[in-house]
Design an enzyme around this catalytic site. Structure first.
Site, mmCIF file in Angstrom:
data_model
loop_
_atom_site.group_PDB
_atom_site.id
_atom_site.type_symbol
_atom_site.label_atom_id
_atom_site.label_comp_id
_atom_site.label_asym_id
_atom_site.label_seq_id
_atom_site.Cartn_x
_atom_site.Cartn_y
_atom_site.Cartn_z
ATOM 1 N N ASP A 1 11.593 -8.282 2.157
ATOM 2 C CA ASP A 1 11.117 -7.682 3.402
ATOM 3 C C ASP A 1 11.206 -8.644 4.591
ATOM 4 O OD1 ASP A 1 9.124 -9.326 2.453
ATOM 5 O OD2 ASP A 1 7.567 -7.787 2.392
ATOM 6 N N THR B 1 0.820 -1.214 0.000
ATOM 7 C CA THR B 1 0.000 0.000 0.000
ATOM 8 C C THR B 1 0.853 1.262 0.000
ATOM 9 O OG1 THR B 1 -1.674 -1.190 1.266
ATOM 10 C CG2 THR B 1 -1.855 1.214 1.186
ATOM 11 N N ASN B 2 1.834 1.323 0.916
ATOM 12 C CA ASN B 2 2.607 2.554 1.109
ATOM 13 C C ASN B 2 4.070 2.381 0.711
ATOM 14 O OD1 ASN B 2 0.448 4.062 2.205
ATOM 15 N ND2 ASN B 2 0.741 3.080 4.192
#
Length: 737
Positions: free
Chosen positions: A532, A432-433
């Site tokens: 990540d 999303t960000n």
């Protein structure tokens, strides 16, 4: 000990027999300036004290014989050494051409001297241009050379000269373990290298308790107290004369502003010294009430002066070497000693545009007392050197042997690192960000920027560059030095090349993307990229529960399920960079479909997307909301609603969460049976909801040998950004990654 002493005596006896029983080793010691004499004098005294083994010839040349530099040959005479030959070899001019001409003049004069003396061995010290002429002459005339202080690393042309002399020399006496390793790495024969320590330390370590107040008063005045004056000794940097003169000017300005009594020694004879003397006279140093400017201080007295000074400042090797024996604070200026091993008493000011940085260094250092350092010697160098000389077999061929071992790194303090916070730019590419942060070495997020992650590759890369440039500019304002950029992204990543091989469905147009090259080119900084999940594990290793743990696993429970595995303190990437895809461990053959295309993955049960899917099903059947819950019409059903419903007594929602927790627990059991870590860290927004369920499954399903494993919830507020930062910060602290 007795055995080895007898063995040593036997070896010396054999060498004497080989060399001829009545043959004494004829040693020529050539000294060029006040600095090298301080190192050579202890050896000369030792040789002179054993006339049954040695004959000593002393040759004096270089700046020893120049009045402007104190006629320092007189101190050799005062030490009761017979000077066999005096050679005037310095061509005045104090520029680059004069240095070259001086080497040439020495090369012209030395062959006649060496032909007359016929020494068995010549002892040459250090890295001065005069010493290069000595070593060149002796090597070409087949005279064995013993080089003192080879293998060290510093700045300017001295490095090149020192290493050139090393290649000409047959035997080497070095002062530190690193210098020894450098000599070995430079292909020198280990059998011809002696790690003895610095000869000057033999005198230094016995000097401090002598009467010193009379010496301090003689050179600095009657009213001066110990630890309340400064000794300044700065030489020109021959590879950047203009800058070194500017640095000297700033140093004098800072010393004038600091307003302490200061003893300033004139610079050496290198190119640029004439200009430095002009700077001193332009600023009136010789007539300033706070300054005493002198051409030369005898070494015995100089020792007492630096031993009891409040600080020494400049770029002399004496500051980073000998002064450490007393724990006196030192400010090393510029690049002349870059690479030297230093004690904690040395603070480096690599560069300065104004006097403020030097003044700040004076304020930090003046009057401190550091632990005494013995990096360069223990006071027993001369006996070792004499023993080494006695072991030389003159019948051995002069030809050298070579080998190729590795070399070690060195670390030291730097004023810029004290004034600025070492930091990393951390980038987190989420579904999303898109977030960028400045993260300090201690894991503090100094500043953070957040934008929506664009849907296309071009827009996304443009935004990353824009945010990174903005953050790098802001870093200056918040007093941070950016060491590099670390990027955490979803998908499979080749961290060696900095390429995203292919991504999850959450990030579109993100396959075969080279992130390192465009960002490094734009910011002129090194760039690291990793998955990540791996970044979360790195964050735990550097800042979280994994610090100091040899084997642990991190599981991220968020929109998806990911993780990272640390084995023997290092991150596991796998042969195709697919290790630790923990969300795709299959826990059921006929479970729900996963975004990866398979069925029954942990992610299909326990991810935020999976919980949202189940929440929507309940909502569509009007089975989600219970008393105490309400939803607006336009509000999107999420995993948070499912968790809230379960807490308020919704049995169906609670059953879904328990199933998700069980699936995650089964995945953890598989990990325990495969990797056998000592710690499992649950990270992400769902971790606290799953931790008890995971522990229950381990107790029920795991082998007894792994049931005692610790399962904890991460205490890191932002593992993705901290992990991206640790990619950079681990490298700067010399972790292998």
């Amino acid at each position: 000990e007795v055995y080895f002493k007898n063995l040593s005596k036997q070896k010396q006896k054999e060498v004497m027999e080989k060399n001829g029983n009545n043959h004494k080793l004829r040693v020529c010691v050539a000294t060029c300036n006040r600095a090298d004499y301080s190192k050579l004098a202890p050896i000369m005294f030792g040789i002179k004290a054993e006339p049954q083994f040695f004959e000593l010839d002393v040759v004096v040349l270089g700046s020893h014989l120049i009045d402007d530099y104190g006629n320092t040959y007189r101190m050799i005479e005062q030490d009761d050494f017979d000077i066999h030959t005096r050679l005037h070899t310095i061509v005045r001019g104090e520029d680059e051409a004069a240095m070259v001409e001086s080497v040439g003049l020495a090369l012209v004069k030395l062959p006649d001297v060496l032909n007359r003396l016929k020494p068995d061995i010549m002892i040459v010290h250090g890295d001065r241009f005069d010493a290069l002429a000595l070593a060149t002459s002796a090597a070409l005339m087949n005279i064995r050379i013993l080089h003192i202080e080879g293998g060290e690393v510093s700045g300017t042309i001295d490095d090149s000269i020192r290493h050139a002399i090393t290649k000409l020399a047959h035997y080497h006496v070095c002062c530190t373990r690193s210098a020894e390793q450098h000599l070995i790495a430079m292909c020198e024969d280990h059998d011809r290298i002696l790690l003895a320590g610095c000869p000057s330390y033999d005198k230094l370590l016995s000097a401090k308790n002598k009467d010193y107040m009379s010496i301090i008063r003689m050179w600095l005045g009657e009213d001066v107290k110990t630890r309340d004056y400064i000794v300044a000794l700065q030489h020109p940097v021959t590879t950047d004369i203009k800058h070194s003169i500017k640095m000297f000017e700033l140093t004098l300005d800072a010393l004038i502003s600091f307003n302490k009594r200061t003893l300033v020694l004139f610079p050496n004879v290198d190119a640029g010294s004439k200009e430095m003397v002009r700077v001193m006279r332009k600023k009136g140093i010789e007539h300033h009430p706070n300054f005493r400017a002198v051409k030369h201080v005898p070494f015995d007295q100089f020792i007492q002066l630096v031993a009891h000074a409040g600080c020494m400042i400049g770029n002399s090797s004496c500051g980073v070497r000998e002064v450490g024996a007393f724990g006196t604070p030192v400010i090393n200026l510029g690049t002349r000693q870059t690479g030297r091993e230093t004690g904690e008493n040395v603070l480096h000011v690599r560069d300065a545009d104004t006097q403020d940085k030097i003044l700040h260094a004076l304020q930090l250092q003046f009057g401190k007392q550091y632990p005494c350092s013995k990096i360069y010697g223990d006071g027993n160098a001369v006996p070792r050197i004499l023993k080494f000389l006695k072991s030389i077999d003159l019948k051995e061929p002069l030809q050298k042997k070579f080998c190729f071992p590795p070399v070690k790194d060195n670390i030291s303090q730097d004023i810029d690192h004290i004034l600025e916070t070492q930091s990393a730019l951390a980038v987190d590419l989420g579904g999303t960000n898109l977030r960028v942060a400045i993260v300090s070495m201690k894991g503090e997020i100094v500043k953070k920027y957040t934008q929506l992650n664009p849907k296309t590759y071009e827009d996304r890369l443009e935004l990353i560059l824009k945010m990174c440039i903005e953050a790098a500019s802001e870093a200056v304002n918040v007093n941070c030095r950016i060491l590099g950029v670390g990027i955490s992204t979803g998908g499979r990543v080749n961290p060696r090349e900095g390429i995203v091989l292919h991504s999850t469905k959450l990030i579109q147009e993100w396959s075969s993307v080279d992130l390192r090259t465009p960002i490094s080119d734009a910011l002129h900084l090194p760039v690291w990229v990793d998955n990540d999940g791996n970044c979360a594990a790195l964050a735990e290793r550097k800042f979280g529960h994994g610090k100091g743990i040899e084997n642990f696993v991190t599981l991220i429970t968020g929109t998806g399920i990911g993780g990272g595995i640390v084995h023997q303190h290092e991150l596991i990437h796998g042969s195709s960079f697919c290790a630790a895809e923990l969300g795709h461990i299959v826990v059921s053959l006929d479970g729900p479909e996963c975004l990866c295309g398979s069925q029954g993955c942990i992610e299909a049960y326990a991810s935020g997307i999976a919980l949202q899917r189940e929440a929507k099903k309940l909502h569509d059947e009007d089975l989600l909301l219970v008393e105490g819950m309400s939803m607006k019409k336009e509000e999107v059903v999420s995993a948070a609603h499912l968790i809230q419903a379960a807490k308020l007594g919704n049995t169906k929602a609670d059953s879904i969460l328990r199933t998700a927790g069980t699936a995650l627990g089964l995945g953890v059991v598989n990990i325990l049976h495969t990797m056998n870590p000592s710690l499992v860290i649950l990270s992400g927004v769902l971790a606290s909801h799953y931790v008890n369920a995971v522990k229950d499954v381990i107790n029920r399903q795991a082998l007894s040998s792994v049931k005692t494993v610790d399962v904890v919830v991460s205490n890191l507020a932002d593992p993705a950004l901290l992990g991206a930062a640790s990619l950079v910060l681990d490298y700067t602290t010399r972790r292998i990654y």
